[in-house]
Design a protein around this motif. Structure first.
Motif, PDB file in Angstrom:
ATOM      1  N   ASN A   1       0.808  -1.228   0.000  1.00 45.83           N
ATOM      2  CA  ASN A   1       0.000   0.000   0.000  1.00 45.83           C
ATOM      3  C   ASN A   1       0.843   1.281   0.000  1.00 45.83           C
ATOM      4  O   ASN A   1       0.542   2.257   0.684  1.00 45.83           O
ATOM      5  CB  ASN A   1      -0.936   0.017   1.217  1.00 45.83           C
TER       6      ASN A   1
ATOM      7  N   GLY B   1       3.526   2.136   1.349  1.00 47.20           N
ATOM      8  CA  GLY B   1       4.062   2.593   2.633  1.00 47.20           C
ATOM      9  C   GLY B   1       5.470   3.137   2.520  1.00 47.20           C
ATOM     10  O   GLY B   1       5.849   4.108   3.189  1.00 47.20           O
TER      11      GLY B   1
ATOM     12  N   SER C   1       5.353   6.633   1.170  1.00 44.76           N
ATOM     13  CA  SER C   1       4.869   7.565   2.184  1.00 44.76           C
ATOM     14  C   SER C   1       5.994   7.984   3.117  1.00 44.76           C
ATOM     15  O   SER C   1       6.154   9.163   3.433  1.00 44.76           O
ATOM     16  CB  SER C   1       3.732   6.927   2.983  1.00 44.76           C
TER      17      SER C   1
ATOM     18  N   GLN D   1      -5.545   6.240  -0.306  1.00 40.11           N
ATOM     19  CA  GLN D   1      -5.081   5.864   1.023  1.00 40.11           C
ATOM     20  C   GLN D   1      -3.722   6.508   1.322  1.00 40.11           C
ATOM     21  O   GLN D   1      -3.468   6.968   2.440  1.00 40.11           O
ATOM     22  CB  GLN D   1      -4.980   4.346   1.142  1.00 40.11           C
ATOM     23  N   GLU D   2      -2.852   6.554   0.298  1.00 44.81           N
ATOM     24  CA  GLU D   2      -1.552   7.198   0.454  1.00 44.81           C
ATOM     25  C   GLU D   2      -1.708   8.696   0.704  1.00 44.81           C
ATOM     26  O   GLU D   2      -1.012   9.283   1.557  1.00 44.81           O
ATOM     27  CB  GLU D   2      -0.718   6.953  -0.804  1.00 44.81           C
TER      28      GLU D   2
ATOM     29  N   ARG E   1      -4.316  10.212   2.099  1.00 47.58           N
ATOM     30  CA  ARG E   1      -4.828  10.386   3.464  1.00 47.58           C
ATOM     31  C   ARG E   1      -3.738  10.133   4.501  1.00 47.58           C
ATOM     32  O   ARG E   1      -3.666  10.829   5.524  1.00 47.58           O
ATOM     33  CB  ARG E   1      -6.017   9.455   3.694  1.00 47.58           C
ATOM     34  N   ARG E   2      -2.880   9.139   4.250  1.00 42.79           N
ATOM     35  CA  ARG E   2      -1.811   8.835   5.193  1.00 42.79           C
ATOM     36  C   ARG E   2      -0.846  10.014   5.322  1.00 42.79           C
ATOM     37  O   ARG E   2      -0.459  10.398   6.423  1.00 42.79           O
ATOM     38  CB  ARG E   2      -1.050   7.594   4.732  1.00 42.79           C
ATOM     39  N   GLU E   3      -0.481  10.615   4.216  1.00 42.03           N
ATOM     40  CA  GLU E   3       0.436  11.748   4.257  1.00 42.03           C
ATOM     41  C   GLU E   3      -0.210  12.946   4.951  1.00 42.03           C
ATOM     42  O   GLU E   3       0.434  13.636   5.754  1.00 42.03           O
ATOM     43  CB  GLU E   3       0.852  12.131   2.836  1.00 42.03           C
TER      44      GLU E   3
ATOM     45  N   ARG F   1      -2.555  12.808   7.258  1.00 40.41           N
ATOM     46  CA  ARG F   1      -2.661  12.501   8.691  1.00 40.41           C
ATOM     47  C   ARG F   1      -1.353  12.806   9.408  1.00 40.41           C
ATOM     48  O   ARG F   1      -1.347  13.382  10.504  1.00 40.41           O
ATOM     49  CB  ARG F   1      -3.030  11.028   8.894  1.00 40.41           C
TER      50      ARG F   1
END
Length: 670
Positions: A275, A277, A280, A604-605, A607-609, A611
């Motif tokens: 995903n 990661g 990220s 998703q990437e 949103r992760r960054e 967050r």
């Protein structure tokens, strides 16, 4: 030609400028509203002389100006750094240094003028709402009307022009430092960002150590302050420990973002292969290398803002609680003044009366205050019988239940319990002239205004001991009326009582041969060696409540709106950077889509960054502020910090909203 270039550049950066635009509008609204209230004469007259309304609102306006400067300076620096490529292109088109500066300054002034116009319009409409909130917070009986202030508009315009002028000089400085080799250096810096040297790892370890040390000192605050207070004094010891904690948290926060997180991100466990990661972590490491100062500043500033709000809230809470301590009844008045006041009071309204009998006695009790030594000199103490205490307790619910274990047992009602409970130790015995008393318990003093009594402390004893003890007897009358008679009672007080200090006593006490030497005598004295003490005439609940409520309500109003403005502007700055960075990385995300990476994984990437960028500084600031509150709670006991916890939750809600808005916009633009 230059106008076209300015307009084209403005449209290109329109998305970034929108966040800047709305944040500036909000700040102009707050500043205009604060300034307009300082010109609103009915509000100033109703607030009275004791609240310092103009000065406090002026402080709030000044704080808003500082926030605006911080916001615009950081945002402007980011705009310039983000548009280095545009500067190179305009250099190729033949534009000189001054034309490029004029381009950026024109954009900033265009945004500033539009923001000022809309902000003033909304400020004029919303200033009544601000005034209503202030009137409610101060507990004033005032009808708020629509108010338009040309002077406030002029003042706000001058401030906005001043800020735009400061930003213009910043543009001149930033653009003058530009070189064509900058882009090449940026690529080299990206390569350097992925490498962590040994000394950087040492600084990363030091950053984590500083944060943990600061947090540990905050948790065990009393232990450190007691040790340092013995060497430097109570006030100096507390300030020194607070300064050390502040230093460790500030330096630790900057080192944490500059090196600790980069060191952590340099590890690439196998689980990151899923995903995106790994991507990220790499992106976050690059951001930390170039923007660690920004993230550190946001964290420190947010933590300080919430800690300052916590300190002010503690002060407000303690001041409001002091109303119950100083004025637990509608009116407490000396017996001498009551005898003159009673006929008019009986004619005007029904009331309940109770007489509290006291004795001023010579007494000695050792009281140790860390850093200030031990007070072991004889002093005047006030004594009250347990029967009077229980009778007063029926109308004063703040008083705790007391059961004396023996005839020579006593309970101390102390004002130190509100502030210095962790730094004050009382001896277990109290020496009187005739005997010793055993201290059974110590409680906060909610027995009325200490200025109505003579002594430095109040002790509760048995009826038998009270009658047998020799001392100077005096009485205070407690008057209670129903709520709808409070205004009428207060009017009678203003017409008939002056609030003078009278009924003096004098004494000169000493401790010799394990015995108290000296007497307490009524009246004034001509001896310079003797101490003279006066009593105030009365204490009124409504008067005390109104004065306290108006003062602390004003403080809480200003601090709340300033803190809210700061939280919104910092969240805006983070959002601005995220949206601008996204525009530069759109090609990268399109390339991932062409490589077959599902859209859901790309979202998703994103949103992760977001967050990481939004919530790591916010959570670290939240930890700092919570531990700062624990420090404040050690100094000011029994304060209510619920409002600050609510504000901490509000900060997370604001950041969550901006996080959601950034994710939604990025998803739409992808």
């Amino acid at each position: 030609m230059l106008i076209r270039i300015i307009w084209r550049g403005f449209k290109k950066q329109l998305t970034n400028y929108l966040v800047f635009f709305f944040s500036l509008i909000f700040a102009v609204i707050v500043y205009y509203s604060f300034t307009a209230m300082t010109y609103e004469q009915p509000l100033i007259r109703s607030a009275g002389k004791n609240t310092q309304l103009v000065g406090m609102l002026g402080f709030g306006s000044f704080a808003v100006v500082l926030i605006l400067l911080f916001f615009m300076a950081n945002t402007n620096r980011f705009f310039i750094e983000n548009r280095r490529k545009d500067i190179s292109i305009f250099h190729l088109y033949g534009l000189n240094y001054y034309q490029i500066c004029l381009w950026f300054i024109s954009e900033i002034f265009l945004i500033g003028i539009f923001s000022f116009g809309i902000g003033i319009g909304l400020g004029v409409l919303l200033s009544k709402l601000f005034s209503m909130i202030l009137v409610k917070a101060m507990g004033l009986a005032l009808q708020v009307h629509f108010f338009f202030s040309p002077d406030a508009i002029l003042t706000t315009g001058i401030v906005v022009l001043f800020i735009l002028g400061v930003v213009s000089f910043q543009i001149l400085w930033l653009v003058s430092g530009y070189k064509f080799s900058h882009l090449k250096k940026q690529r080299l810096r990206k390569v350097q960002a992925m490498k962590i040297s040994i000394w950087q790892k040492m600084l990363g370890f030091l950053g984590g150590l500083f944060l943990l040390s600061g947090w540990m000192m905050a948790v065990t605050y009393v232990v450190f302050t007691r040790k340092l207070s013995d060497s430097f004094g109570l006030l100096q010891g507390n300030l020194l420990v607070m300064g050390i904690i502040l230093f460790l948290c500030i330096v630790g926060s900057y080192l944490f973002f500059a090196f600790t997180l980069r060191w952590y991100n340099s590890y690439r466990p196998k689980r990151l292969n899923k995903n995106l990661g790994m991507l990220s972590r790499s992106e976050w490491q690059l951001r930390l290398f170039s923007e660690w100062r920004f993230f550190g500043s946001i964290t420190v500033a947010l933590g300080l803002a919430l800690a300052f709000l916590g300190g002010m809230t503690a002060l407000v809470s303690l001041e409001m609680r002091s109303v119950d301590e100083s004025a637990p009844a509608s009116l407490m008045i000396t017996q001498e003044s009551y005898e003159k006041f009673a006929p008019k009071l009986q004619e005007a309204l029904p009331y309940q009366q109770q007489t509290l009998h006291f004795k001023a006695i010579p007494a000695k009790q050792n009281v140790k205050i860390w850093g200030e030594g031990v007070n072991d000199k004889p002093e005047v103490m006030d004594m009250v019988a347990i029967s009077d205490y229980r009778a007063f307790q029926k109308t004063n619910s703040t008083l705790p239940d007391i059961q004396l274990n023996a005839e020579n047992s006593t309970v101390i009602l102390s004002s130190y319990q509100r502030y210095l409970n962790d730094y004050t130790r009382y001896s277990e015995t109290i020496n009187l002239k005739e005997q010793k008393l055993t201290v059974q318990a110590i409680f906060p003093n909610y027995f009325g205004d200490p200025n109505l009594r003579y002594g430095t402390g109040l002790i509760v004893v048995s009826d038998k001991l009270f009658n047998e003890t020799t001392g100077l007897s005096y009485a205070t009358e407690v008057i209670d009326v129903e709520d709808h008679y409070e205004n009428k009672l207060n009017q009678l007080i203003r017409e008939n009582l002056k609030g003078e200090w009278d009924n003096p006593i004098h004494y000169e006490l000493a401790w010799k041969n394990q015995q108290i030497i000296g007497e307490i005598v009524e009246g004034k004295t001509t001896k310079k060696t003797e101490t003279t003490v006066y009593r105030t005439e009365y204490t009124s609940y409504q008067e005390t409540y109104r004065n306290t409520r108006s003062s602390v309500g004003l403080v809480l109003f200003v601090v709340t709106f300033v803190t809210t403005t700061f939280i919104i502007t910092t969240a805006s700055m983070v959002t601005l950077r995220q949206l601008s960075e996204f525009k530069q990385k759109k090609k990268q995300y399109h390339l991932l889509r062409q490589m077959g990476i599902p859209n859901q994984t790309i979202y998703q990437e994103i949103r992760r960054e977001n967050r990481v960028v939004f919530f790591i500084p916010a959570m670290l600031a939240l930890i700092h502020s919570m531990l700062a509150l624990s420090v404040i709670a050690h100094v000011a006991r029994n304060a209510n910090y619920g409002f600050v916890y609510l504000f901490c939750g509000l900060m997370l809600v604001v950041y969550a909203f901006f996080y959601w808005a950034a994710c939604a916009y990025q998803k739409k633009m992808l």
